[in-house]
Scaffold this active site. Structure first.
Site, mmCIF file in Angstrom:
data_model
loop_
_atom_site.group_PDB
_atom_site.id
_atom_site.type_symbol
_atom_site.label_atom_id
_atom_site.label_comp_id
_atom_site.label_asym_id
_atom_site.label_seq_id
_atom_site.Cartn_x
_atom_site.Cartn_y
_atom_site.Cartn_z
ATOM 1 N N HIS A 222 5.913 6.834 6.895
ATOM 2 C CA HIS A 222 5.575 6.318 5.563
ATOM 3 C C HIS A 222 5.092 7.456 4.674
ATOM 4 O O HIS A 222 4.901 8.577 5.144
ATOM 5 C CB HIS A 222 4.503 5.223 5.687
ATOM 6 C CG HIS A 222 3.217 5.722 6.252
ATOM 7 N ND1 HIS A 222 2.918 5.653 7.591
ATOM 8 C CD2 HIS A 222 2.157 6.321 5.670
ATOM 9 C CE1 HIS A 222 1.735 6.181 7.797
ATOM 10 N NE2 HIS A 222 1.248 6.613 6.653
ATOM 11 N N HIS B 59 2.618 8.905 1.211
ATOM 12 C CA HIS B 59 1.488 8.825 0.273
ATOM 13 C C HIS B 59 1.844 9.739 -0.895
ATOM 14 O O HIS B 59 2.463 10.780 -0.694
ATOM 15 C CB HIS B 59 0.197 9.331 0.929
ATOM 16 C CG HIS B 59 -0.179 8.587 2.169
ATOM 17 N ND1 HIS B 59 -1.064 7.534 2.193
ATOM 18 C CD2 HIS B 59 0.209 8.756 3.469
ATOM 19 C CE1 HIS B 59 -1.204 7.080 3.419
ATOM 20 N NE2 HIS B 59 -0.441 7.808 4.224
ATOM 21 N N HIS C 154 3.942 10.768 6.801
ATOM 22 C CA HIS C 154 3.295 10.573 8.100
ATOM 23 C C HIS C 154 4.253 9.882 9.070
ATOM 24 O O HIS C 154 4.719 8.773 8.786
ATOM 25 C CB HIS C 154 2.042 9.698 7.951
ATOM 26 C CG HIS C 154 0.913 10.388 7.268
ATOM 27 N ND1 HIS C 154 -0.103 9.714 6.642
ATOM 28 C CD2 HIS C 154 0.645 11.711 7.140
ATOM 29 C CE1 HIS C 154 -0.959 10.596 6.137
ATOM 30 N NE2 HIS C 154 -0.523 11.818 6.425
ATOM 31 N N THR D 290 -5.831 6.628 8.180
ATOM 32 C CA THR D 290 -6.366 6.906 6.841
ATOM 33 C C THR D 290 -6.391 5.647 5.970
ATOM 34 O O THR D 290 -6.587 5.731 4.761
ATOM 35 C CB THR D 290 -5.542 7.996 6.127
ATOM 36 O OG1 THR D 290 -4.209 7.507 5.924
ATOM 37 C CG2 THR D 290 -5.505 9.278 6.935
ATOM 38 N N GLU E 175 -2.846 13.429 1.378
ATOM 39 C CA GLU E 175 -4.113 13.011 1.985
ATOM 40 C C GLU E 175 -4.863 14.234 2.515
ATOM 41 O O GLU E 175 -5.999 14.487 2.146
ATOM 42 C CB GLU E 175 -3.843 11.999 3.103
ATOM 43 C CG GLU E 175 -3.170 10.750 2.578
ATOM 44 C CD GLU E 175 -3.617 9.505 3.288
ATOM 45 O OE1 GLU E 175 -3.295 9.371 4.471
ATOM 46 O OE2 GLU E 175 -4.302 8.664 2.659
ATOM 47 N N HIS F 228 0.826 -1.217 0.000
ATOM 48 C CA HIS F 228 0.000 0.000 0.000
ATOM 49 C C HIS F 228 0.857 1.261 0.000
ATOM 50 O O HIS F 228 0.393 2.342 -0.340
ATOM 51 C CB HIS F 228 -0.909 0.030 1.232
ATOM 52 C CG HIS F 228 -1.791 -1.166 1.371
ATOM 53 N ND1 HIS F 228 -2.767 -1.484 0.458
ATOM 54 C CD2 HIS F 228 -1.835 -2.133 2.311
ATOM 55 C CE1 HIS F 228 -3.391 -2.587 0.834
ATOM 56 N NE2 HIS F 228 -2.835 -3.002 1.945
HETATM 57 ZN ZN LIG Z 1 -0.380 7.690 6.204
#
Ligand SMILES: [Zn+2]
Length: 308
Positions: free
Chosen positions: A112, A114, A138, A222, A125, A83
């Site tokens: 991590h 996004h 994050h 999230t 996000e 992911h």
């Molecule tokens: Zn995250």
């Protein structure tokens, strides 16, 4: 019904409810997560559009000192979990122990990323005043009293996540981000890859110069199972990277063994639903020096005292 069939059916039900497929596609994406993970449909979800004009100044909130993030871990690895890309902190992480910054002692567990589908698209996000950025970092901390992230993850005071936007626009490669990309390409390019990192470094290397302005609210993970366990801290100033670095992140990693590019791994914003957003008092800057509101108040008291 045959006993073996009953067992098989029960096992399938357990598998479906505990590990239902989720991703960012139309078929299993964010709008469907609530079918298997009901908390994803709850009322205090993340991310949100962080609108600065509705944030309330909280005079009890401290500013963030970047020295908090200086301490490198004693062991860490990088993983592609299918992911996203995750730095797992496996020992010696820093702790945040300041009740004017967080309501509990928080221990770094992992950080991590996004991101979008190309250097010209958006994949953060959170939004800031309606603006989406290329990506988002994050840093996930757990409440120390729970001992580990697995125990803390579904507790209302379980997690504290710090978020920084990532934006394209740095004129030359951001060297700290290059280090991350090199590590990730060599050890986490494909789904379920994971590699230990020999040259340890601190989270601080990634951070933007300014940490003064941040926004605080109560929200959720999230990703499924979307537990509403997160004290969020979203910083205003982004991490800038070069467009070539954005393109590498958006095109060179895979959710699986090489057929599905990892991209657009962000959840769209959700309603605030009456939650409060707070922010610490702004610093007043004069040239290169910064003056805290407390010092300004003291100076004013002196000046007023002088004329009285
Ligand atoms: Zn995250």
């Amino acid at each position: 019904m045959d006993f073996k069939i009953v067992i098989t059916v029960l096992c399938c039900v357990v598998v479906l409810t505990e590990g239902a497929t989720w991703d960012y596609s139309a078929e299993h994406g964010p709008s469907k997560w609530g079918d298997d993970y009901p908390t994803c449909n709850a009322n205090s979800q993340s991310p949100i559009d962080v609108v600065g004009s509705v944030a309330e100044i909280d005079h009890d909130l401290d500013l963030v000192d970047r020295r908090l993030f200086w301490n490198p871990p004693t062991a860490m690895s990088i993983a592609n979990n299918g992911h996203g890309l995750v730095f797992n902190i496996e020992g010696g992480a820093y702790e945040i122990n300041n009740d004017k910054l967080l309501p509990f002692t928080a221990v770094l567990a992992q950080y991590h990323f996004h991101w979008a589908s190309s250097k010209t698209t958006k994949g953060s996000e959170h939004l800031l005043n309606g603006t989406q950025f290329f990506g988002e970092l994050h840093a996930v901390h757990f409440n120390k009293k729970y001992g580990d992230i697995g125990t803390a993850i579904d507790k209302s005071d379980g997690l504290a996540v710090f978020g920084w936007f990532i934006e394209v626009g740095y004129p030359q490669p951001n060297l700290d981000f290059s280090n991350f990309l090199t590590l990730a390409l060599s050890g986490a390019k494909y789904g379920q890859n994971s590699t230990s990192i020999a040259s340890l470094f601190s989270l601080e290397t990634f951070l933007p110069p300014g940490l003064d302005v941040y926004y605080r609210y109560q929200g959720s993970l999230t990703t499924p199972p979307c537990h509403e366990s997160v004290t969020w801290t979203v910083f205003q100033d982004p991490i800038y990277i070069h467009e070539d670095q954005a393109e590498i992140l958006a095109t060179m990693f895979y959710e699986d063994d090489g057929s599905k590019v990892m991209k657009n791994n962000y959840r769209p914003i959700l309603p605030l639903n009456g939650r409060k957003i707070t922010t610490p008092p702004r610093l007043v800057r004069s040239g290169a020096s910064a003056v805290s509101p407390t010092i300004i108040a003291s100076l004013l008291t002196c000046i007023i005292g002088y004329f009285m």
